[in-house]
Enzyme design. Structure first.
Site, mmCIF file in Angstrom:
data_model
loop_
_atom_site.group_PDB
_atom_site.id
_atom_site.type_symbol
_atom_site.label_atom_id
_atom_site.label_comp_id
_atom_site.label_asym_id
_atom_site.label_seq_id
_atom_site.Cartn_x
_atom_site.Cartn_y
_atom_site.Cartn_z
ATOM 1 N N ASP A 44 6.863 1.090 -16.372
ATOM 2 C CA ASP A 44 6.905 0.663 -14.977
ATOM 3 C C ASP A 44 8.121 -0.240 -14.809
ATOM 4 O O ASP A 44 8.800 -0.573 -15.778
ATOM 5 C CB ASP A 44 5.596 0.002 -14.539
ATOM 6 C CG ASP A 44 5.162 -1.107 -15.467
ATOM 7 O OD1 ASP A 44 5.944 -1.453 -16.365
ATOM 8 O OD2 ASP A 44 4.051 -1.625 -15.286
ATOM 9 N N ASP A 79 -0.523 -1.735 -16.030
ATOM 10 C CA ASP A 79 -1.157 -3.042 -15.921
ATOM 11 C C ASP A 79 -2.399 -3.052 -15.047
ATOM 12 O O ASP A 79 -3.295 -3.845 -15.237
ATOM 13 C CB ASP A 79 -0.144 -4.098 -15.436
ATOM 14 C CG ASP A 79 0.659 -3.615 -14.243
ATOM 15 O OD1 ASP A 79 0.211 -2.658 -13.587
ATOM 16 O OD2 ASP A 79 1.728 -4.188 -13.964
ATOM 17 N N ASP A 105 -4.749 2.125 -13.949
ATOM 18 C CA ASP A 105 -3.867 2.721 -14.965
ATOM 19 C C ASP A 105 -4.630 3.114 -16.223
ATOM 20 O O ASP A 105 -4.106 3.822 -17.081
ATOM 21 C CB ASP A 105 -2.758 1.735 -15.366
ATOM 22 C CG ASP A 105 -1.733 1.553 -14.267
ATOM 23 O OD1 ASP A 105 -1.630 2.462 -13.426
ATOM 24 O OD2 ASP A 105 -1.044 0.523 -14.252
HETATM 25 P P1 ATP Z 1 5.858 -0.956 -10.854
HETATM 26 O O1 ATP Z 1 4.974 0.208 -11.127
HETATM 27 O O2 ATP Z 1 7.223 -0.752 -11.308
HETATM 28 O O3 ATP Z 1 5.293 -2.259 -11.259
HETATM 29 P P2 ATP Z 1 5.216 -1.552 -8.200
HETATM 30 O O4 ATP Z 1 4.783 -2.927 -8.527
HETATM 31 O O5 ATP Z 1 6.048 -1.412 -6.968
HETATM 32 O O6 ATP Z 1 6.050 -0.911 -9.300
HETATM 33 P P3 ATP Z 1 2.603 -0.901 -7.412
HETATM 34 O O7 ATP Z 1 2.063 -2.180 -7.902
HETATM 35 O O8 ATP Z 1 1.821 0.337 -7.532
HETATM 36 O O9 ATP Z 1 3.965 -0.615 -8.090
HETATM 37 O O10 ATP Z 1 2.985 -1.119 -5.886
HETATM 38 C C1 ATP Z 1 3.338 -0.040 -5.046
HETATM 39 C C2 ATP Z 1 3.771 -0.578 -3.706
HETATM 40 O O11 ATP Z 1 2.696 -1.276 -3.101
HETATM 41 C C3 ATP Z 1 4.911 -1.577 -3.770
HETATM 42 O O12 ATP Z 1 6.154 -0.958 -3.760
HETATM 43 C C4 ATP Z 1 4.682 -2.408 -2.538
HETATM 44 O O13 ATP Z 1 5.255 -1.766 -1.410
HETATM 45 C C5 ATP Z 1 3.177 -2.395 -2.387
HETATM 46 N N1 ATP Z 1 2.601 -3.619 -2.975
HETATM 47 C C6 ATP Z 1 2.734 -4.078 -4.219
HETATM 48 N N2 ATP Z 1 2.062 -5.221 -4.403
HETATM 49 C C7 ATP Z 1 1.471 -5.504 -3.225
HETATM 50 C C8 ATP Z 1 0.619 -6.549 -2.760
HETATM 51 N N3 ATP Z 1 0.235 -7.558 -3.550
HETATM 52 N N4 ATP Z 1 0.214 -6.498 -1.482
HETATM 53 C C9 ATP Z 1 0.573 -5.499 -0.691
HETATM 54 N N5 ATP Z 1 1.367 -4.498 -1.050
HETATM 55 C C10 ATP Z 1 1.823 -4.476 -2.293
#
Ligand code: ATP
Length: 886
Positions: A330, A625, A629
């Protein structure tokens, strides 16, 4: 140990608390908890059988080698060779003691690692929230659980907030089960006990508090595990391969010893001598130390990895690490620092850039939508900027949410005031599937819903935009879309914000619908400083690194290009939705296999991706994480959970936990895995070449009608001294990091001993034989053929030659005097120990005569020394001179 077998699911919350004598406000007192710990035992489900000293000791005798030795003792008694019989008994004793000690050491290391891998649990004790090792939980403890946690004991729920669990560990069903606190009627099956949470299950949504009533083996999971343990066995694939190799060697040896036996009989040697020689040779050839030495070196590898911030949960994973061909990683926190800062905020008709950091002079706070934006940022937020500790503010929670709180605070809004004036009434927690979160609050003019999340999701639910102080038709989505794309392409992580004010409390299911768009924030999350180098290192090591992120395609590609993971070409990037198409064409599969960046991927798509790559025969490592997952982490050959960001469920499902969340640590783990396998391969080569030389020497001497070069007890002595200790030392080697990471990963189907390795083994054994038989022939022809002297010279030459053979194990590409063998202090220790043992043997009464040893004198010792060095010279000529062996 006491047991509680009340049916707590039939009791009311109050009855359960009274029965377990727990204060619902403060939990148990510390003193009471330690009393209960001694009463009910630790909250662990472990297999006691493997651990007892007696069972470890008995296992040493379940070994065919020991049976053969006992047979030799019997034969010696029958033929009234008492000294030899006693000597063989001593050999058995030493052999089993070494085996016993090594296995105990391996068990101790495994136990230490297991305790580190144990989940943590949050409880209420003495009125305080505490995080404890799950082993210390006792019946009566108040267990606090929330989304992402792994439940660590069986508990009757006493309060819930939107709580759902996945109970597949118990029921095999992967659907979510909603929980409540109402009592149930007697006889309800475990899977339907909606007021109880069970050890081993995962919290998917919401929060809850439960009073623990069963721990350890008394839990439902404990009972299942106890049943399953009867059939469980902890053999790693490597150990299986080693066993297969041993079986093949046993057959080969049997054939050779029969040949030697027959030829001896034809030459008229005594029957007893030939039986004993045959048995001793058979024992010599079977590398009985292999499984335990390999287990020890894997276990030692696990401890070494821990020092590099990597917790490996099984021995098997150490091996698989060395075979990893693809790593799905990720982005946030693994490739980047996860140190978020708001860089840009865009509201209707306005954009503010914070790159110069003088935030308090900014215009943003005068924009009519700012206070609404600030409210959404503060309220739809689970982070906290806690009280100042040591003068420093200590932030807890998601770095993105912390950055939002900081921005609001910096721009003069009082975070605490916003929160107290608008208490939270309900929430839809963030979920990587829906990529949003929402909260409901009471406010002056009704109820306020705040939402934040991915642009595609949030904008899809907004029909209005907050413009000029009021909601208006959202008619410029395309323009906003362009803005989002632009920010993402510059590497910023973009979040969108929306709200709704209603007079009535909206239904939970409708919380995220019919929203008014407020604006967006772009976050800067710098790449980790060492990441470029690590990616390059992976490429050199033949490992494909693929970014799999939930983030926007623009952000994903920008970061991937900046760190050298992608060339930025459109073909290298794929949107998550393409992964789950039902029938993938060959062309799509090809694209999926070529791509290096996958964006907007949800957990189900991660799972699909792992399967697809595995179907191509690739060994896949996957980081994760979130609680969602867990399936992909389990499916991957190596599931890698993040120690800091990872949820309990992800950590439980993973094979590896990276304590510092850094990609570089994954790379270090792979390097370590490769080194450990190399070490195991090297000591197998070492042991086999030494053993083969013994057979060749005895066989050739017998065909050339030279005096018996090695007597049975001498062979046993040789093996105890020259086999075990140098081999153990090789197992501790640090490896050659540059060489190890400059070649493609080993194929899982590859045998431990490849064809090229067999050539090397035969070459080493041939050179050893040439040197040792040379010594025998020289002394035989010059020292008047006195057979005891000839035998002693041969025996001592072989001991030394086998010790020097360790230095032949260095790889051709490394200098002779500076390589992983010469740099390994354990090798030197082993050599000194073996030489010391040989010298002491001459001093211990009865031992020289049992081993038929006589004093050699300086002249003969000089011959022994010179001839023992010949194999090293020959091997180096073949290796470095002619490049025939590796
Ligand atoms: P990675 O997989 O590289 O960690 P990521 O953190 O962007 O990427 P996700 O955690 O699945 O992956 O988040 C997907 C999307 O959801 C993000 O790009 C963001 O737009 C939204 N997002 C992430 N965290 C939050 C949150 N705490 N509250 C609201 N929206 C969120």
């Amino acid at each position: 140990m006491q047991q509680l077998d009340k049916r707590y699911y039939t009791l009311t919350v109050k009855q359960a608390l009274v029965d377990l004598n727990t204060d619902p406000e403060n939990g148990l007192e510390d003193q009471e908890a330690s009393l209960r710990l001694s009463q009910y035992g630790q909250n662990v489900v472990e297999d006691k059988r493997r651990k007892s000293m007696l069972s470890t000791l008995l296992r040493q005798f379940s070994n065919p080698i020991v049976w053969m030795l006992l047979l030799a003792t019997g034969a010696a008694f029958v033929f009234r060779h008492l000294v030899e019989a006693v000597a063989v008994l001593i050999v058995i004793l030493i052999n089993t003691t070494i085996g016993f000690l090594m296995e105990r050491q391996a068990i101790r290391s495994m136990d230490k690692l297991k305790s580190l891998a144990r989940a943590k649990a949050k409880v209420l004790r003495n009125g305080e929230r505490r995080t404890l090792d799950s082993a210390d939980l006792v019946p009566g403890d108040l267990l606090l659980i929330q989304a992402g946690d792994l439940v660590t004991a069986d508990a009757r729920l006493i309060s819930v907030n939107n709580l759902s669990l996945k109970e597949s560990a118990l029921s095999g069903e992967s659907t979510q089960v909603a929980k409540n606190t109402a009592p149930l009627s007697d006889g309800i099956p475990v899977a339907d006990r909606s007021n109880t949470v069970f050890k081993g299950t995962e919290v998917i949504k919401g929060k809850g508090v439960g009073v623990i009533f069963s721990t350890g083996r008394q839990t439902e999971l404990g009972k299942i595990t106890a049943l399953a343990q009867g059939a469980s066995k902890e053999a790693t694939p490597l150990n299986k391969k080693l066993r297969e190799l041993s079986v093949r060697l046993i057959w080969l040896t049997t054939a050779l010893t029969v040949l030697i036996f027959i030829s001896g009989m034809i030459r008229g040697e005594s029957l007893l001598l030939m039986i004993e020689t045959a048995i001793a040779l058979a024992i010599a050839c079977i590398p009985e130390g292999l499984p335990v030495i390999s287990t020890l070196s894997l276990a030692r590898g696990m401890i070494g990895l821990l020092k590099k911030n990597v917790l490996v949960k099984t021995l098997e994973s150490v091996q698989t690490l060395g075979e990893t061909q693809v790593i799905f990683t990720d982005k946030t926190g693994t490739l980047t620092e996860n140190e978020m800062r708001v860089r840009v905020v865009a509201l209707d008709g306005f954009i503010e850039d914070f790159s110069d950091e003088i935030s308090h002079n900014k215009q943003l706070k005068y924009h009519p939508a700012f206070h609404l934006f600030s409210k959404a940022a503060v309220l739809c937020n689970d982070a906290d900027l806690q009280d100042r500790i040591n003068g420093e503010p200590k932030a807890v929670g998601d770095p993105e949410e912390v950055a939002l709180l900081r921005l609001s605070g910096d721009l003069s809004d009082d975070i605490e005031q916003i929160r107290t004036q608008n208490p939270r009434m309900a929430e839809v927690p963030f979920d990587s599937q829906i990529k949003m979160m929402g909260t409901l609050h009471s406010c002056e003019n009704g109820y306020l819903t705040c939402v934040k999340g991915a642009w595609e999701e949030v904008s899809g639910r907004c029909s209005k935009i907050f413009r000029e102080g009021q909601p208006q038709h959202f008619d410029n989505k395309t323009e906003w879309n362009r803005k989002v794309e632009e920010l993402a392409r510059s590497g910023l992580r973009v979040l969108s914000f929306a709200f709704r004010i209603s007079e009535d409390i909206p239904q939970q299911a409708m919380l995220l619908d019919d929203l008014v768009f407020i604006g967006i924030a772009g976050f800067m999350d710098p790449a980790r400083p060492d990441i470029k180098e690590s990616i390059l290192c992976c490429q050199q090591a033949g490992i494909k690194v693929v970014m799999v992120t939930g983030d926007h395609p623009g952000t994903a590609v920008a970061i991937a290009t900046a760190i050298g993971l992608s060339d930025g070409e459109p073909s290298s990037h794929i949107h998550g939705k393409e992964i789950l198409e039902k029938h993938l064409s060959a062309q799509t599969v090809d694209r999926l296999l070529q791509a290096s960046v996958f964006s907007r991927v949800d957990p189900a798509q991660k799972l699909g991706l792992v399967s697809l790559y595995q179907q191509q025969g690739l060994v896949v490592g996957m980081t994760g994480d979130g609680v969602n997952d867990a399936p992909a982490l389990r499916k991957a050959d190596i599931g890698i959970a993040m120690g800091v960001r990872g949820t309990g469920a992800a950590k439980e499902a993973a094979d590896l936990i990276i304590n510092d969340d850094a990609f570089t640590s994954i790379l270090a783990a792979i390097q370590y895995g490769r080194v450990i396998f190399d070490n195991i391969q090297t000591f197998v080569i070492y042991l086999l070449s030494c053993n083969l030389s013994e057979i060749l020497i005895v066989a050739l001497a017998s065909f050339l009608e030279l005096p018996m070069p090695l007597l049975p007890l001498q062979i046993l002595f040789l093996n105890m001294i020259t086999d075990v200790f140098p081999a153990l030392a090789i197992g501790m080697s640090r490896g050659e990091p540059e060489l190890v990471m400059n070649r493609p990963p080993r194929k899982p189907s590859e045998a431990i001993v490849s064809k090229a390795n067999w050539i090397s083994i035969v070459a080493y054994a041939g050179c050893l034989t040439a040197g040792v038989l040379g010594a025998e022939f020289y002394v035989f022809s010059t020292a008047g053929g006195e057979s005891k002297l000839v035998n002693n010279v041969t025996f001592c030459t072989l001991i030394l030659a086998q010790l020097w053979n360790v230095f032949n194990m260095a790889q051709r590409k490394t200098p002779f005097f500076a390589n992983q063998i010469t740099a390994n202090k354990y090798v030197w220790l082993a050599i000194f120990f073996c030489l010391g043992a040989l010298m002491i043997t001459y001093q211990i009464p009865a031992l020289p005569s049992a081993l038929s040893l006589v004093s050699l004198g300086h002249g003969l010792f000089g011959i022994v020394l010179v001839f023992s060095l010949i194999p090293v010279v020959l091997v180096q000529l073949l290796k470095r001179g002619f490049g025939i062996i590796g």
